[in-house]
Design a protein around this motif. Sequence first.
Motif, PDB file in Angstrom:
ATOM      1  N   VAL A 326       1.004  -1.147   0.106  1.00  0.00           N
ATOM      2  CA  VAL A 326      -0.080   0.002  -0.065  1.00  0.00           C
ATOM      3  C   VAL A 326       0.971   1.450  -0.110  1.00  0.00           C
ATOM      4  O   VAL A 326       0.474   2.207  -0.688  1.00  0.00           O
ATOM      5  N   SER A 327       2.077   1.206   0.847  1.00  0.00           N
ATOM      6  CA  SER A 327       2.705   2.405   0.819  1.00  0.00           C
ATOM      7  C   SER A 327       3.377   2.919  -0.374  1.00  0.00           C
ATOM      8  O   SER A 327       3.714   3.948  -0.879  1.00  0.00           O
ATOM      9  N   ILE A 328       3.716   1.813  -1.227  1.00  0.00           N
ATOM     10  CA  ILE A 328       4.423   2.090  -2.717  1.00  0.00           C
ATOM     11  C   ILE A 328       3.539   3.047  -3.381  1.00  0.00           C
ATOM     12  O   ILE A 328       3.870   4.203  -3.804  1.00  0.00           O
ATOM     13  N   PRO A 329       2.379   2.641  -3.853  1.00  0.00           N
ATOM     14  CA  PRO A 329       1.553   3.475  -4.726  1.00  0.00           C
ATOM     15  C   PRO A 329       1.099   4.706  -3.965  1.00  0.00           C
ATOM     16  O   PRO A 329       1.405   6.075  -4.859  1.00  0.00           O
ATOM     17  N   LEU A 330       0.805   4.680  -2.918  1.00  0.00           N
ATOM     18  CA  LEU A 330       0.804   6.067  -2.045  1.00  0.00           C
ATOM     19  C   LEU A 330       1.864   6.862  -2.037  1.00  0.00           C
ATOM     20  O   LEU A 330       1.628   8.213  -2.330  1.00  0.00           O
ATOM     21  N   VAL A 365      -0.689   6.564   6.204  1.00  0.00           N
ATOM     22  CA  VAL A 365       1.046   6.617   6.418  1.00  0.00           C
ATOM     23  C   VAL A 365       1.320   5.789   7.621  1.00  0.00           C
ATOM     24  O   VAL A 365       1.971   4.904   7.408  1.00  0.00           O
ATOM     25  N   PRO A 366       0.450   6.006   8.887  1.00  0.00           N
ATOM     26  CA  PRO A 366       0.944   5.135   9.902  1.00  0.00           C
ATOM     27  C   PRO A 366      -0.079   3.747   9.774  1.00  0.00           C
ATOM     28  O   PRO A 366       0.049   2.843  10.494  1.00  0.00           O
ATOM     29  N   TRP A 367      -1.016   3.791   8.999  1.00  0.00           N
ATOM     30  CA  TRP A 367      -2.216   2.783   8.868  1.00  0.00           C
ATOM     31  C   TRP A 367      -2.021   1.824   7.734  1.00  0.00           C
ATOM     32  O   TRP A 367      -2.814   1.065   7.658  1.00  0.00           O
ATOM     33  N   ALA A 368      -1.117   1.983   6.814  1.00  0.00           N
ATOM     34  CA  ALA A 368      -1.060   1.021   5.712  1.00  0.00           C
ATOM     35  C   ALA A 368      -1.107  -0.453   6.034  1.00  0.00           C
ATOM     36  O   ALA A 368      -1.750  -1.052   5.418  1.00  0.00           O
ATOM     37  N   GLY A 369      -0.200  -0.793   6.822  1.00  0.00           N
ATOM     38  CA  GLY A 369      -0.137  -2.118   7.618  1.00  0.00           C
ATOM     39  C   GLY A 369      -1.173  -2.393   8.462  1.00  0.00           C
ATOM     40  O   GLY A 369      -1.785  -3.496   8.589  1.00  0.00           O
ATOM     41  N   PRO A 370      -1.139  -1.766   9.826  1.00  0.00           N
ATOM     42  CA  PRO A 370      -2.055  -2.041  10.747  1.00  0.00           C
ATOM     43  C   PRO A 370      -3.379  -1.860  10.129  1.00  0.00           C
ATOM     44  O   PRO A 370      -4.411  -2.323  11.293  1.00  0.00           O
ATOM     45  N   GLN A 371      -3.856  -1.717   9.033  1.00  0.00           N
ATOM     46  CA  GLN A 371      -5.209  -1.726   8.656  1.00  0.00           C
ATOM     47  C   GLN A 371      -5.744  -3.183   8.802  1.00  0.00           C
ATOM     48  O   GLN A 371      -6.909  -3.340   9.036  1.00  0.00           O
ATOM     49  N   ALA A 372      -4.659  -4.238   8.772  1.00  0.00           N
ATOM     50  CA  ALA A 372      -5.423  -5.505   8.749  1.00  0.00           C
ATOM     51  C   ALA A 372      -5.850  -5.820  10.230  1.00  0.00           C
ATOM     52  O   ALA A 372      -6.674  -6.874  10.312  1.00  0.00           O
ATOM     53  N   LEU A 373      -5.513  -5.080  11.215  1.00  0.00           N
ATOM     54  CA  LEU A 373      -6.232  -5.157  12.531  1.00  0.00           C
ATOM     55  C   LEU A 373      -7.842  -5.357  12.264  1.00  0.00           C
ATOM     56  O   LEU A 373      -8.373  -6.000  13.122  1.00  0.00           O
ATOM     57  N   ASN A 374      -8.236  -4.550  11.765  1.00  0.00           N
ATOM     58  CA  ASN A 374      -9.656  -4.391  11.425  1.00  0.00           C
ATOM     59  C   ASN A 374     -10.461  -5.900  11.249  1.00  0.00           C
ATOM     60  O   ASN A 374     -11.533  -6.016  11.620  1.00  0.00           O
ATOM     61  N   ASN A 375      -9.616  -6.756  10.678  1.00  0.00           N
ATOM     62  CA  ASN A 375     -10.236  -8.194  10.446  1.00  0.00           C
ATOM     63  C   ASN A 375     -10.720  -8.753  11.790  1.00  0.00           C
ATOM     64  O   ASN A 375     -11.375  -9.710  11.681  1.00  0.00           O
ATOM     65  N   LEU A 455       7.507   4.487   8.721  1.00  0.00           N
ATOM     66  CA  LEU A 455       8.772   4.422   8.282  1.00  0.00           C
ATOM     67  C   LEU A 455       8.984   3.734   6.900  1.00  0.00           C
ATOM     68  O   LEU A 455       9.787   4.458   5.968  1.00  0.00           O
ATOM     69  N   CYS A 456       8.301   2.966   6.609  1.00  0.00           N
ATOM     70  CA  CYS A 456       8.041   2.282   5.190  1.00  0.00           C
ATOM     71  C   CYS A 456       7.621   3.377   4.072  1.00  0.00           C
ATOM     72  O   CYS A 456       8.244   3.466   3.154  1.00  0.00           O
ATOM     73  N   CYS A 457       6.591   4.291   4.558  1.00  0.00           N
ATOM     74  CA  CYS A 457       6.045   5.399   3.778  1.00  0.00           C
ATOM     75  C   CYS A 457       7.169   6.324   3.461  1.00  0.00           C
ATOM     76  O   CYS A 457       7.278   6.873   2.647  1.00  0.00           O
ATOM     77  N   LEU A 458       7.847   6.697   4.614  1.00  0.00           N
ATOM     78  CA  LEU A 458       8.851   7.759   4.427  1.00  0.00           C
ATOM     79  C   LEU A 458      10.164   7.291   3.688  1.00  0.00           C
ATOM     80  O   LEU A 458      10.527   8.145   2.755  1.00  0.00           O
ATOM     81  N   LEU A 459      10.421   6.112   3.920  1.00  0.00           N
ATOM     82  CA  LEU A 459      11.557   5.605   2.879  1.00  0.00           C
ATOM     83  C   LEU A 459      11.124   5.637   1.280  1.00  0.00           C
ATOM     84  O   LEU A 459      11.933   5.965   0.484  1.00  0.00           O
ATOM     85  N   ASN A 460       9.835   4.962   1.213  1.00  0.00           N
ATOM     86  CA  ASN A 460       9.481   5.072  -0.192  1.00  0.00           C
ATOM     87  C   ASN A 460       9.317   6.367  -0.839  1.00  0.00           C
ATOM     88  O   ASN A 460       9.614   6.557  -2.135  1.00  0.00           O
TER      89      ASN A 460
END
Length: 514
Positions: A326-330, A365-375, A455-460
């Motif tokens: 998610v962070s790459i296209p964003l 930005v902080p929730w690209a990965g942790p959005q999976a928690l909603n499952n 950090l992933c978003c910042l790096l990308n």
Amino acid sequence: MISYVQRQMNQSQKVQTIINIITGVLVLVFNMGISFFVSPYIVKTLGEEANGFTQLASNFVSYASLITLAFNSMASRFISICFHRDDIDGVNKYYSSTMICNLIITAIMLPFALYMIQRLDNIIVIESANINDVKVLFACVFANFFISLLSSVYSISMFVKNALYIQNTISFIRSFLNACLLIVLFYFFPPRIFFVSLVGVFLTIVFTLATILIHKRLMPDIQIKLRYFNAEAVKKMVASGIWNTINQCGSLLMTGLDLVVTNLLVSPVSMGVLAVAKTIPTAIINLASTLNANLAPSLTINWAKGNRNLLLKELRSGMKISSVIVSIPLMVFCAFGVEFYSLWMPTLDAKQLTLLSFLTCMAFVPWAGPQALNNIFTAANKLKVSTVTFCLSGLLNIIITFILLKTTDLGIYAVAGTSSVIQIIRCITVTAPYIAYLMELKWYIFYKDALISTLCCLLNYIISRCIAIVIHADRWDVLIIDVLLSVIASFSIDLFVVLNKEERCKLIARIIKK
């Protein structure tokens, strides 16, 4: 023999599912392509507010659909269960009850829709746009909604038979004809703001007839009759779908009213600019939702088995992979936003559009990965806290946005950014700690994953921006090359910085499989 037949049936289901996914993606890409070419033409010939009114009319329909969501959202589920249990009487009850309810709601809502269209210039700010054209636009959009509402029950047969590829094929053909008709109208006639919605109504009528014929072919024994209406069936559908309605209310309060608020409290032109700025972020959000849905089955199975260690491992792995994808296209979009909008919408302020686009999807930005928690909410069947806090957050968003518009000069930026900030706060203060509580873990355990996502978003972004500086994109071909280089570089570095060896293998295997 039985096991062989069962294997063949399972294989057939898998093939159908794959076809459903492929055709669904094709339709999504094709529709995005149409929007990519039509939106700048409308903005160039009719102005920013014209594109905004088109989106605003669709938003009004989404408000109206809340009334039908409670039972329509669950109708396919109940009909499918009854059909595969050979309960034809139950299928007829749910089919007929859904159709009759939709007829009743249409009869009730139609006078209100006509009154609203007649008084439209007293409800929203129209300013320089042609009032009659805007009214025709809204009339077409509402007509499309009512026709689609009444015909939606017939498309359920394709869901029941796991033949969504038929519906996707119909949508693909419709999209192609939609593009052809729009080209004809805009080429041979003076451009009008309602052309897009007018073509939509015409095609809805045509393909409704096709859907009815397909329904009769797939489920010839199912009949819609008044005597099959069953109040208990309606009650069951409403009881199951009510949380969908409440959750959708929260979604509308969070982002669904932004164009209305901008129209009434800022200006129609600003509304049009915001509508343009939301186009690409909406596509990225759809990507995130699709990815999140694909993570759900394994998490639900592990929750059902009570294997919390494996569940946490799968969840952590899924969050890292989601952070990368998610962070790459964003971030690539944010890095090249000014260049992209300068080429796509040359008549608008590219820097303003880029900033608005970032504010719209900033929560990822902080929730690209942790959005999976909603499952986990669904897996644990603990939806109340998530839904209620979402609605309260949406209400708070409206209040704060209104205050900022009245007391500051932020204008359209307040509309775009407030909801994202509130979503970030909600995820950090409610979602992450509550999921930890449900999994019997320390309340702060998932903050690490939010940090990884950030950090992933910042790096990308740094990688993409460096490429943008070195290779300046002032033409489409150069921009495409820059974007491809950024995606490849970001993905390659993320594989080794963010993911471990096992997660790298899993992600690569998933990509190859897809």
